[in-house]
Each structure stands twice: as C-alpha cells, then as structure tokens.
Scaffold this active site. Structure first.
Site, PDB file in Angstrom:
ATOM      1  N   TYR A 116      29.744  48.345  25.408  1.00 39.53           N
ATOM      2  CA  TYR A 116      31.182  48.131  25.581  1.00 39.53           C
ATOM      3  C   TYR A 116      31.819  47.779  24.245  1.00 39.53           C
ATOM      4  O   TYR A 116      31.207  47.106  23.421  1.00 39.53           O
ATOM      5  CB  TYR A 116      31.439  46.946  26.516  1.00 39.53           C
ATOM      6  CG  TYR A 116      30.958  47.114  27.919  1.00 39.53           C
ATOM      7  CD1 TYR A 116      31.850  47.433  28.938  1.00 39.53           C
ATOM      8  CD2 TYR A 116      29.619  46.929  28.250  1.00 39.53           C
ATOM      9  CE1 TYR A 116      31.416  47.574  30.248  1.00 39.53           C
ATOM     10  CE2 TYR A 116      29.179  47.067  29.556  1.00 39.53           C
ATOM     11  CZ  TYR A 116      30.078  47.384  30.552  1.00 39.53           C
ATOM     12  OH  TYR A 116      29.651  47.523  31.842  1.00 39.53           O
ATOM     13  N   HIS A 124      35.647  49.759  30.400  1.00 37.56           N
ATOM     14  CA  HIS A 124      34.435  50.416  30.877  1.00 37.56           C
ATOM     15  C   HIS A 124      33.573  50.706  29.664  1.00 37.56           C
ATOM     16  O   HIS A 124      34.091  50.925  28.567  1.00 37.56           O
ATOM     17  CB  HIS A 124      34.772  51.716  31.616  1.00 37.56           C
ATOM     18  CG  HIS A 124      35.438  51.478  32.931  1.00 37.56           C
ATOM     19  ND1 HIS A 124      34.745  51.133  34.057  1.00 37.56           N
ATOM     20  CD2 HIS A 124      36.733  51.521  33.288  1.00 37.56           C
ATOM     21  CE1 HIS A 124      35.583  50.979  35.058  1.00 37.56           C
ATOM     22  NE2 HIS A 124      36.817  51.197  34.613  1.00 37.56           N
ATOM     23  N   LYS A 155      31.358  58.966  29.994  1.00 38.82           N
ATOM     24  CA  LYS A 155      30.876  58.177  28.866  1.00 38.82           C
ATOM     25  C   LYS A 155      30.257  59.091  27.826  1.00 38.82           C
ATOM     26  O   LYS A 155      29.845  60.200  28.125  1.00 38.82           O
ATOM     27  CB  LYS A 155      29.836  57.162  29.345  1.00 38.82           C
ATOM     28  CG  LYS A 155      30.430  56.199  30.369  1.00 38.82           C
ATOM     29  CD  LYS A 155      29.473  55.158  30.794  1.00 38.82           C
ATOM     30  CE  LYS A 155      30.003  54.283  31.904  1.00 38.82           C
ATOM     31  NZ  LYS A 155      31.373  53.876  31.834  1.00 38.82           N
TER      32      LYS A 155
END
Length: 177
Positions: A116, A124, A155
C-alpha cells in the site's frame, strides 16, 4: 514497546503501545478487529515475524520470550525456522518499508505481499508482489496467472528478485487492446 514471542507471532499486549504502533505505520492486526480503523484500537496487536524483526531491528520494539529479551540475531533465527526463503522475503519487505510503503501478507491474493502507498482502509493496495530467486524459472503460465489475478483485482503485479543486498523489480502492467 514490548512484544512477546508466542509461537509464530509477536503480541503487543499494552493497549496504548498497540494503538501507537498500528497508527505509526499500520503494523500488525488488532485482535478480533477484521478491518480496523486507528481510533478503534483498544485490544492487543498481533505482529507477524517479519514485521516483528523489522521493528526490532529499527529499535521500535523489544521482543521477549519467557521474560528474556531476544536479540535481533536470535529473532532472525526464529524467522528462518518458520519461513521458506526468509532472507529473500525479509529483504523485499524491508526494501518496501524503508521506502515508506505499508506491506501486508499477500496470501489472499496468492502472492507474497500486498503493498500500500498509505495503508489498509485508506487506499487499496496498488501492488501485488511475488518473490523469485535469480535462478527460478518464470513460466509463461505463471505470468498469465499473475496477469489475470492482477487485472481482476486492479493491481500492478511486481516480480521482486533479490540479488545480494538489493532487489530488482519488474512490474507487469495489464491492458486491453
């Protein structure tokens, strides 16, 4: 701050220390609080061994076992006995933490770490990190699986390759044509 080594975890029993440590960098997990907010910390904090060693080496906590203080060297030996490829994992963890990122276990994503920029509950994790050795084969199948996972959870997938005392990173971005 004092932590007690209990099996494969370190517990910070003092509630004020737990709150201070969690709020200072999202270290650990408060017992019984699945998605904690800093103002909700009123329970002991559980650290995994990698976090504990990092905090011990940076002088933030002391670790005790049966009323005896454990040295960083002894703690590293405990970690090596519990983790496969500990030295590689720790180097990657330490590299991200030293750069100011918040690093959590990535097991729910099938990787080594979720990373993070600010911390869980604030943002997120934009990165999923998987650690490879310099001689590990990276198959096309594993790359496709990583790409599918990273795309699904939105991601960036990062391959971390420790080399001596530094880490090489390769980030995979996924896009639709």
């Amino acid at each position: 701050m004092k932590g007690n080594l209990v099996e494969n975890r370190i517990i910070i029993w003092d509630i004020q220390d737990s709150k201070r440590l969690f709020c200072s960098g999202y270290y650990g997990k408060p017992i019984g609080i699945p998605k904690p907010k800093p103002d909700q910390i009123d329970v002991p904090l559980v650290l995994d061994l990698i976090e504990g060693l990092y905090l011990l080496e940076t002088g933030i906590i002391d670790v005790h076992l049966a009323h005896k203080t454990i040295s960083a060297s002894a703690m590293r030996d405990v970690c090596k006995a519990k983790y496969n490829n500990f030295d590689k994992k720790y180097l990657v963890y330490k590299t991200f933490r030293d750069l100011g990122y918040v690093v959590t276990p990535g097991i729910k994503f099938g990787c080594d770490f979720a990373v993070y920029k600010s911390g869980p509950g604030i943002d997120h994790a934009p990165y999923l990190v998987h650690i490879y050795g310099t001689r590990d084969a990276i198959t096309t199948t594993s790359l496709v699986l990583a790409g599918r996972l990273a795309t699904t959870v939105r991601k960036q997938f990062i391959l971390a390759i420790p080399r001596g005392k530094s880490v090489d990173f390769m980030a995979l971005d996924w896009w639709k044509a």
